[in-house]
Design a protein around this motif. Structure first.
Motif, mmCIF file in Angstrom:
data_model
loop_
_atom_site.group_PDB
_atom_site.id
_atom_site.type_symbol
_atom_site.label_atom_id
_atom_site.label_comp_id
_atom_site.label_asym_id
_atom_site.label_seq_id
_atom_site.Cartn_x
_atom_site.Cartn_y
_atom_site.Cartn_z
ATOM 1 N N LYS A 22 -7.343 8.489 -1.675
ATOM 2 C CA LYS A 22 -6.375 7.768 -0.836
ATOM 3 C C LYS A 22 -6.644 6.271 -0.880
ATOM 4 O O LYS A 22 -5.717 5.459 -0.919
ATOM 5 C CB LYS A 22 -6.443 8.263 0.611
ATOM 6 N N MET A 23 -7.937 5.913 -0.852
ATOM 7 C CA MET A 23 -8.270 4.482 -0.883
ATOM 8 C C MET A 23 -7.981 3.891 -2.270
ATOM 9 O O MET A 23 -7.589 2.724 -2.385
ATOM 10 C CB MET A 23 -9.727 4.271 -0.490
ATOM 11 N N PHE A 51 -1.599 0.235 -4.475
ATOM 12 C CA PHE A 51 -0.450 -0.314 -3.727
ATOM 13 C C PHE A 51 -0.592 -1.827 -3.561
ATOM 14 O O PHE A 51 0.339 -2.582 -3.822
ATOM 15 C CB PHE A 51 -0.351 0.312 -2.331
ATOM 16 N N LEU A 52 -1.777 -2.266 -3.119
ATOM 17 C CA LEU A 52 -1.981 -3.692 -2.862
ATOM 18 C C LEU A 52 -1.787 -4.499 -4.154
ATOM 19 O O LEU A 52 -1.123 -5.542 -4.149
ATOM 20 C CB LEU A 52 -3.381 -3.942 -2.285
ATOM 21 N N PHE A 102 -4.209 0.785 5.130
ATOM 22 C CA PHE A 102 -2.858 0.568 4.600
ATOM 23 C C PHE A 102 -2.110 -0.484 5.428
ATOM 24 O O PHE A 102 -1.409 -1.334 4.881
ATOM 25 C CB PHE A 102 -2.092 1.894 4.593
ATOM 26 N N TYR A 103 -2.273 -0.452 6.764
ATOM 27 C CA TYR A 103 -1.590 -1.456 7.604
ATOM 28 C C TYR A 103 -2.223 -2.830 7.447
ATOM 29 O O TYR A 103 -1.524 -3.855 7.497
ATOM 30 C CB TYR A 103 -1.546 -1.001 9.068
ATOM 31 N N ALA A 160 6.340 9.962 0.947
ATOM 32 C CA ALA A 160 6.132 9.374 2.277
ATOM 33 C C ALA A 160 4.665 9.455 2.681
ATOM 34 O O ALA A 160 4.089 8.483 3.192
ATOM 35 C CB ALA A 160 7.016 10.078 3.301
ATOM 36 N N ALA A 161 4.047 10.617 2.461
ATOM 37 C CA ALA A 161 2.640 10.818 2.866
ATOM 38 C C ALA A 161 1.720 9.811 2.180
ATOM 39 O O ALA A 161 0.759 9.317 2.792
ATOM 40 C CB ALA A 161 2.203 12.241 2.544
ATOM 41 N N ASP A 162 2.012 9.486 0.913
ATOM 42 C CA ASP A 162 1.204 8.479 0.199
ATOM 43 C C ASP A 162 1.244 7.131 0.917
ATOM 44 O O ASP A 162 0.361 6.300 0.742
ATOM 45 C CB ASP A 162 1.722 8.292 -1.234
#
Length: 756
Positions: free
Chosen positions: A47-48, A54-55, A110-111, A235-237
């Protein structure tokens, strides 16, 4: 390889949307991020790793910088281990050595990533200087939702994914997916294949607002279970939970078209081609119906892992149940009785909802439903979505049920965003500008601190009757979603509309860079028109979000850069057409247009002897003497309402003045319980104590065939000199028997009291 240092440097700004809880600047050198820098994440944490990717993708989109991702520490380090009881909290620390985002969970990280990317906005081909800072942040509510209705109009997989990306940018963590409607069934149910074979297609669609004319084009679409699972994973990702809604026992005509034996009459039915609420609902007296509900929910919980399953429960007309032998037999067998609170048919709906809830609870899930699920007694563990104002939410919280606040008066994004609706795509009606969305405080003051704990979240809804394509979806929700997310995320003391308007500009730059179709109303001139009763003028106060220069005309001509420049209050003392525009290098804003007239009552002091309805009070009594009339939308602030009492106002003409007529307009929208006046009277006085009646008229109760429109009432009388004029208007005290609200009081909406 580090990037070429000749790239321009932009400085990050941490004043983002939603506003972080705490920003502490440090007296240290900044960190400069360049192409080739590394984003580090904990070894073995998938997940990380995804967060790091994503970043990198966000920053590449916004700045053109190419960053690497790797296990371990980096120039930007993502890590777990922050101590906070809120799993979505995060800490973002910047010093000259680099950036560290830490949180109790991957979602919190994520936030933190969202805050970091928003601080950069959109600056292509640049390197970024991040000032030294420590940000500590966490959300106010655990449930932060946004709903999309795909029943009325269908959207593709790519469009749904873009919608989820929009939610992620705004720190929203629940996607409420409204999957079934009278006008279309959108999710594959393997045990009932006809739901999608027949129920997902309507033969044509009504044009406009149930005009009686149709477009003649077949319309349809549905999602396979595999596609729905793909959306759930996408969405979960992004740490968003998908909450599916199968609306029952009403809004079921598409299902009845597929399986007519589930209706009270047995059909035949067709997938509905018009908007509104069909009287054809599931037959609650039919054992097959309860089995059908359980079978559908059984497949829904296989597709959607969410704790909550939404069963709708709203807008279920009972007319078929009242005459259906099976439903009446079921009422008798269950011993249901009508009383002051609920009819026996409402209690029958409650029985259906209870059956659905028991099934969900037995399968480890929680039921959520609209506030109508309170009717007939609430299912024991249900969570309530309060959409008809806040009343249902307050009642449910007092009964110790969890509540998600989603009142239509603040959070229905299918409402118009501007008073000037002529230039807008057709919408359902209403008026919900950005400032009103922002002003929403979800925690009702009428609840005790103990009861307030049951308010678990906030959600906005987008119903799509009048939204045929995804560009329009974006136009309706952006940037209002930014105002929503501050109500969901921020501590109330962090909210400030003027500050928010400054912070939203960089966010809009991200919309632009993404190619999202956002509404630009916030860039128009913000105009306040206030009667000045001392001077007898209408004072125009104008501003823009970014202090862009404002130009105006008073003769109705189109303003531009060569028109009069606004530099302070404009005091209007005669009839005119005021037009304003904000002038910017990239182009002018939309124009505002206000027609102002003067009568003998304009800009005069006014006193109300009976109260204005709180919900539609707007700026209060001065609306009746501000020289402006309303359009057919009664929610623009140009109209005020009276409900459960008469309108009684006294106007002080300031000196004895000759008058011989009163004109009063009413706005009628019978479907919303808004009716015409039943009586109007005019009284005059010299001392504001003793009044003499000079005119009166009475009007018959409205018929079903009377149109919804603006009605003009003119009362003429023998010329009389007076200083004080009292105007009385009586609303409909008892709605006629042909109307669904029969026997209840009606609303009376009035815009201006014109004396001449």
């Amino acid at each position: 390889m580090t990037g070429c240092s000749s790239a321009p440097t932009v400085v990050a700004d941490y004043e983002v949307v939603p506003a972080p809880l705490q920003i502490t600047t440090a007296q240290q050198s900044p960190f400069v991020l360049k192409s080739g820098a590394v984003i580090g994440y904990p070894a073995g944490n998938a997940k990380m790793q995804k967060n790091a990717e994503f970043l990198a993708a966000f920053l590449k989109d916004q700045t053109g910088m190419v960053l690497k991702t790797a296990e371990g520490e980096g120039d930007i380090t993502l890590q777990l281990g922050m101590q906070d009881e809120n799993p979505e909290a995060y800490q973002l620390k910047v010093n000259s050595d680099g950036i560290v985002i830490s949180a109790p969970s991957e979602a919190g990280v994520f936030y933190g990533i969202q805050t970091l990317r928003k601080s950069v906005s959109a600056a292509p081909d640049s390197q970024v200087e991040f000032p030294a800072v420590e940000i500590v942040d966490k959300p106010r509510f655990g449930y932060r939702g946004m709903m999309l209705d795909v029943g009325r109009h269908f959207f593709s997989m790519d469009e749904l994914k873009t919608y989820i990306d929009m939610l992620a940018l705004h720190n929203i963590n629940r996607f409420h997916w409204h999957l079934s409607e009278d006008q279309g069934w959108r999710i594959e149910i393997k045990k009932y294949p006809k739901l999608t074979e027949i129920g997902s297609q309507r033969k044509e669609t009504v044009i406009g607002r149930n005009s009686g004319k149709y477009d003649g084009k077949p319309y349809g679409g549905f999602y396979t279970q595999e596609q729905a699972k793909e959306i759930v994973q996408y969405a979960a990702d992004r740490y968003i939970t998908v909450i599916p809604e199968i609306d029952l026992p009403g809004h079921m005509q598409a299902a009845l078209a597929a399986y007519p034996e589930l209706g009270c009459t047995g059909g035949p039915y067709e997938v509905w081609t018009q908007w509104g609420v069909s009287d054809n609902v599931l037959c609650a007296g039919n054992d097959q119906t309860i089995q059908f509900i359980k079978d559908v929910l059984a497949e829904i919980i296989q597709i959607f892992p969410s704790e909550y399953i939404h069963v709708g429960g709203d807008e279920c007309p009972k007319v078929k149940w009242e005459t259906c032998p099976k439903c009446q037999a079921r009422i008798k067998a269950l011993g249901l009785k009508s009383d002051k609170q609920h009819t026996k048919e409402e209690r029958l709906q409650s029985y259906v909802i209870h059956e659905a809830e028991e099934f969900l609870n037995a399968n480890g899930r929680q039921m959520i439903g609209w506030d109508e699920t309170l009717e007939g007694g609430l299912a024991p563990n249900a969570t309530v979505m309060s959409w008809r104002g806040e009343g249902g939410g307050i009642e449910a919280a007092k009964q110790k049920h969890d509540v998600v606040m989603t009142p239509n008066t603040y959070l229905y994004f299918d409402y118009y965003q501007t008073k000037d609706v002529d230039g807008e795509p057709l919408a359902i009606g209403g008026y919900l500008p950005m400032e009103r969305v922002y002003s929403y405080e979800p925690m009702p003051q009428s609840l005790t601190p103990e009861e307030q704990k049951y308010i678990i979240g906030v959600q906005a809804n987008l119903w799509t009757e009048y939204i045929p394509d995804f560009k329009q979806v974006q136009y309706m929700v952006l940037p209002r979603m930014a105002a929503l997310c501050e109500s969901q995320w921020c501590a109330p003391e962090k909210k400030n509309y003027d500050e928010f308007l400054k912070r939203i500009i960089p966010l809009v730059n991200i919309y632009k860079q993404k190619g999202w179709n956002y509404a630009t109303h916030i860039f128009d001139v913000m105009l306040e028109l206030k009667p000045n009763t001392e001077k007898g003028t209408l004072d125009a106060v104008a501003r823009t979000i970014d202090n862009a220069p404002i130009h105006y005309t008073l003769d109705g001509s189109e303003p531009g850069a060569s028109s009069q420049l606004y530099n302070g209050v404009v005091q209007i003392d005669k009839p005119c057409i005021l037009r304003t525009v904000a002038v910017r290098p990239e182009g002018n804003s939309r124009m505002t247009t206000d027609t102002i007239f003067f009568s003998k009552s304009s800009m005069k002091p006014i006193t109300m002897l009976q109260p204005i309805n709180k919900q539609y009070e707007f700026t209060g009594a001065t609306v009746l003497v501000d020289g402006m009339t309303g359009n057919h939308n009664y929610k623009t602030g140009r109209w005020i309402a009276f409900y459960k009492n008469d309108m009684e106002a006294v106007i002080d003409l300031k000196e004895p003045t000759e008058i011989s007529s009163l004109v009063l307009h009413t706005c009628v929208e019978k479907g919303d319980w808004v009716f015409d006046a039943r009586a109007i009277k005019v009284f005059v006085s010299d001392d504001n104590k003793t009044f003499k009646e000079v005119a009166s008229e009475t009007y018959p109760a409205m018929k079903e065939t009377d149109p919804n429109k603006i009605y003009t009432h003119e009362l003429k009388f023998t010329p009389v000199k007076a200083r004080y004029v009292k105007v009385f208007a009586q609303p409909e005290h008892s709605i006629p028997s042909w109307h669904g609200g029969k026997g209840n009081p009606g609303f009376l909406f009035v815009d201006e009291l014109i004396l001449n």
